[in-house]
Design an enzyme around this catalytic site. Structure first.
Site, PDB file in Angstrom:
ATOM      1  CG  ASP A 234      53.161  35.298  78.830  1.00 20.85           C
ATOM      2  OD1 ASP A 234      53.680  36.032  77.979  1.00 20.85           O
ATOM      3  OD2 ASP A 234      52.005  35.470  79.284  1.00 20.85           O
TER       4      ASP A 234
HETATM    5  C1  GLC Z   1      49.634  37.598  78.059  1.00 19.65           C
HETATM    6  C2  GLC Z   1      50.911  38.399  77.961  1.00 19.65           C
HETATM    7  C3  GLC Z   1      51.453  38.815  79.286  1.00 19.65           C
HETATM    8  C4  GLC Z   1      50.282  39.048  80.217  1.00 19.65           C
HETATM    9  C5  GLC Z   1      49.655  37.704  80.477  1.00 19.65           C
HETATM   10  C6  GLC Z   1      48.385  37.800  81.338  1.00 19.65           C
HETATM   11  O1  GLC Z   1      49.545  36.658  77.068  1.00 19.65           O
HETATM   12  O2  GLC Z   1      51.956  37.866  77.182  1.00 19.65           O
HETATM   13  O3  GLC Z   1      52.229  40.003  79.096  1.00 19.65           O
HETATM   14  O4  GLC Z   1      50.717  39.655  81.422  1.00 19.65           O
HETATM   15  O5  GLC Z   1      49.361  36.997  79.290  1.00 19.65           O
HETATM   16  O6  GLC Z   1      47.375  38.447  80.627  1.00 19.65           O
END
Ligand code: GLC
Length: 682
Positions: A234
């Site tokens: 993430d």
């Molecule tokens: C965010 C989310 C994730 C997302 C990623 C990119 O913080 O937790 O679900 O796909 O970052 O934006």
């Protein structure tokens, strides 16, 4: 040349710098290409409700072109409410074709964490409180995505069930419960959908960051499940170079633009050169990435460059699929006086009340935000359906306070690693001017509702993406903006008011629910949401949605609060064990507003001759439509292991009025040891 040979050859030819450039972000949403060897950059994009707008490579500044408006899909909660595997597949196809059409390689969806508590800010992005319903719909969804030569990215692995302090909170859970209640959902999905990638979660598990977890990534994912897909962190989920290098994480992404300083960038090169990390670990990561690229036909092991689907966005076909999901997701909770469907030929003048009748939701929610080509609000859906023959008046009834722009123009995500709880919950409490505004709106609405000139009154309320949002959890299940008082007062002068609740998870309705004859529930329902809602209200569509989550009277009735805890800033304890959602409320006979799996139709169905095979592997029965409308029934099957009941089978079946069909439902192996298998709703 075979794939493995091809991959080995490339790995041998890549320099260390080139390998490192492949395993971390070189921009907010893509890695670096290795032109020399024909390895392209890997381009990713959010999210579960469509392809998110593009940002500058190194800044959270949207690239505001006129070409990145896209189809805005119903949320995964709405998809879950359809209980329809075919629709899940077509929804995945929409997302995959739109992502490919926008030049993406990985779409960061679906979110499959369970709705352990109704307060989690991201529940709207998830399917259900039930792991079986989640996996049964996520699997066809992912297949639909990947048929377009785009990788799905199942998220967030694992136990990302709250937003409060989501980067650091440590999940405390019995390992057996972890495995058979939570991890098995990911296992089922990965094994049966063939998802090419998975996203490791922000939070910790047993003290390890999930993005660096040898338990989750090395032991469970790779050794036990033999998963050979690509693991993407993430955004900002990595905190330590050595841990991330030694864990089976393949790509580090984050929200900052110091790409060369990422933990898997220069710091990792230093660690390798100092002999602290074996370069072979990097080779493994690169192998997973190259395998992903082969699977997506981004590169080819043979002479010819493989032909790859080109995708398409904003197509009529995609919008039709979106409408189909939206219309089957709407849940009729009450129709006591059979007021619905309304007969438009009998209407001269109707009144619509509520901010959610006109509010657009596509551009909110966090990373699931969408720059929608368009979004049909409930009010527009009603007005465009009725045309000029029926006068549709609208009063707001309630309003959310003016949104404070807490990020001076840049995207909230730029700061998302610092301020864990984003902008303060804007319920305007204590702001006298706002309170006065609400009072004026309420009296205007009540006066209008009491006016006998309206043949029908429709209220659309609920939540919005100030409450259903990434980065924070709701503080309670209460409806914001004093809606419960407003609804109760409106019902006191117009009991036949049709109440529509739009939200990402359960809200308290106890103070007025019994006063309402007619109640509809819907999730954030995409660009055709307003069309779908008006088609249900006026009878073009017979509602067939069923609740994918329990609508509790109050949050204390949820096992995450009654037995476990939720929202802790350091640790969260899953003391409820396997008793998530309805498993707990059914076992303890806890009264709820509406049960998991519940939903009405404009017609009635009768089931009979239900039989369970001796080995509990199959259920057969007959279903008959005994009412006057054609409609769809969802037959549900539950296993009771003596401790709790759990969904173990379902089938949605279309029946014309008077039609009867035989239905056969396969029960998966894992439920066959149950004491009893029963057909029918909870
Ligand atoms: C965010 C989310 C994730 C997302 C990623 C990119 O913080 O937790 O679900 O796909 O970052 O934006």
């Amino acid at each position: 040349m075979g794939e493995t040979e091809f991959i080995d050859k490339l790995v041998n030819e890549l320099t260390l710098d080139e390998k490192l450039s492949m395993i971390h972000g070189a921009a907010m949403f893509h890695t670096e290409a290795v032109e020399r060897l024909g390895i392209p950059e890997l381009v990713m994009s959010d999210g579960p409700m469509g392809v998110r707008n593009d940002f500058e490579d190194d800044k959270w500044i949207p690239i505001g072109n006129s070409d990145d408006y896209v189809s805005y899909m119903p949320s995964n909660s709405a998809l879950a409410a359809t209980w329809n595997r075919e629709l899940a597949h077509s929804a995945g196809n929409v997302l995959g074709s739109e992502a490919r059409g926008r030049g993406k390689d990985v779409i960061l969806a679906p979110g499959v964490n369970l709705k352990r508590s109704p307060l989690c800010g991201r529940n709207f992005e998830y399917f259900s409180e039930d792991g079986f319903l989640t996996s049964e719909l996520a699997i066809p969804f992912i297949k639909g995505v990947q048929e377009n030569d785009v990788a799905a990215c199942v998220k967030h692995f694992a136990l990302n069930h709250q937003e409060t302090e989501r980067l650091w909170v440590d999940e405390e859970i019995d390992e057996e419960v972890l495995r058979d209640t939570y991890l098995y959902v990911f296992e089922e999905i990965l094994k049966r959908s063939g998802s090419y990638s998975i996203m490791s979660a922000y939070n910790k598990l047993y003290g390890e960051q999930c993005c660096e977890s040898k338990f989750l990534l090395n032991k469970v994912l790779r050794e036990e499940w033999n998963y050979d897909g690509c693991v993407i962190s993430d955004w900002g989920g990595v905190h330590n170079t050595k841990n991330a290098a030694e864990a089976s994480l393949d790509i580090e992404m984050s929200v900052t633009n110091n790409f060369d300083e990422y933990f898997l960038a220069k710091p990792l090169k230093k660690a390798i050169e100092a002999g602290e990390v074996d370069e072979k670990l990097i080779d493994e990561k690169v192998r997973h990435i190259l395998l992903l690229m082969l699977r997506l036909k981004m590169i080819g092991a043979g002479e010819e460059k493989p032909s790859r689907k080109k995708g398409a966005y904003n197509t009529e076909k995609n919008r039709q699929s979106i409408y189909d999901v939206a219309s089957e997701s709407i849940i009729l909770l009450k129709n006591d006086k059979k007021l619905l469907p309304l007969d438009e030929s009998k209407l001269k003048r109707i009144l619509v009340i509520g901010e959610n009748a006109e509010r657009l939701h596509s551009n909110g929610g966090g990373s699931a935000e969408i720059k929608a080509l368009y979004e049909i609000s409930p009010l527009m859906g009603i007005r465009k359906k009725l045309g000029g023959n029926v006068k549709v008046d609208y009063v707001k009834g309630y309003a959310s306070p003016p949104e404070e722009n807490t990020n001076n123009g840049t995207n909230w995500q730029e700061k998302s690693l610092e301020s864990m709880i984003m902008a303060p919950e804007m319920d305007g409490v204590g702001d006298d001017k706002y309170a006065m505004e609400l009072a004026v709106l309420k009296s205007e609405a009540k006066k209008a509702a009491a006016d006998g000139k309206y043949d029908a009154v429709i209220f659309v309320g609920g939540l919005n993406h100030e409450y259903d949002i990434e980065g924070r959890d709701r503080k309670s299940m209460k409806l914001p903006y004093s809606q419960d008082i407003l609804i109760k007062e409106l019902l006191s002068v117009r009991q036949d008011m049709i109440v529509v609740m739009m939200a990402g998870s359960a809200v308290e309705m106890g103070t007025w629910k019994d006063d309402a004859d007619t109640l509809i529930w819907e999730y954030y329902n995409g660009m055709e949401g307003g069309t779908a809602l008006s088609d249900v209200i006026f009878g073009d569509v017979n509602p067939s949605g069923r609740l994918p989550e329990t609508l509790y009277y109050k949050v204390e009735d949820c096992s995450a609060f009654a037995l476990g805890d939720f929202g802790g800033k350091e640790k969260v304890h899953y003391r409820e064990g396997r008793l998530i959602g309805y498993r707990y409320t059914e076992k303890e006979n806890v009264p709820v507003q509406f049960k998991f799996g519940y939903g009405l139709s404009y017609t009635e169905f009768e089931t009979k001759d239900a039989e369970v095979s001796k080995d509990n592997s199959k259920v057969t029965l007959k279903v008959k439509n005994i009412g006057k409308y054609d409609g769809k029934e969802t037959v549900q099957v539950y296993a009771d292991n003596g401790e709790y009941k759990t969904l173990c089978g379902f089938e949605k079946v279309f029946l014309k009025s008077g039609e009867e069909k035989s239905v056969s439902i396969e029960i998966p192996e894992r439920y066959r040891s149950a004491k009893t298998i029963s057909v029918g709703n909870l």
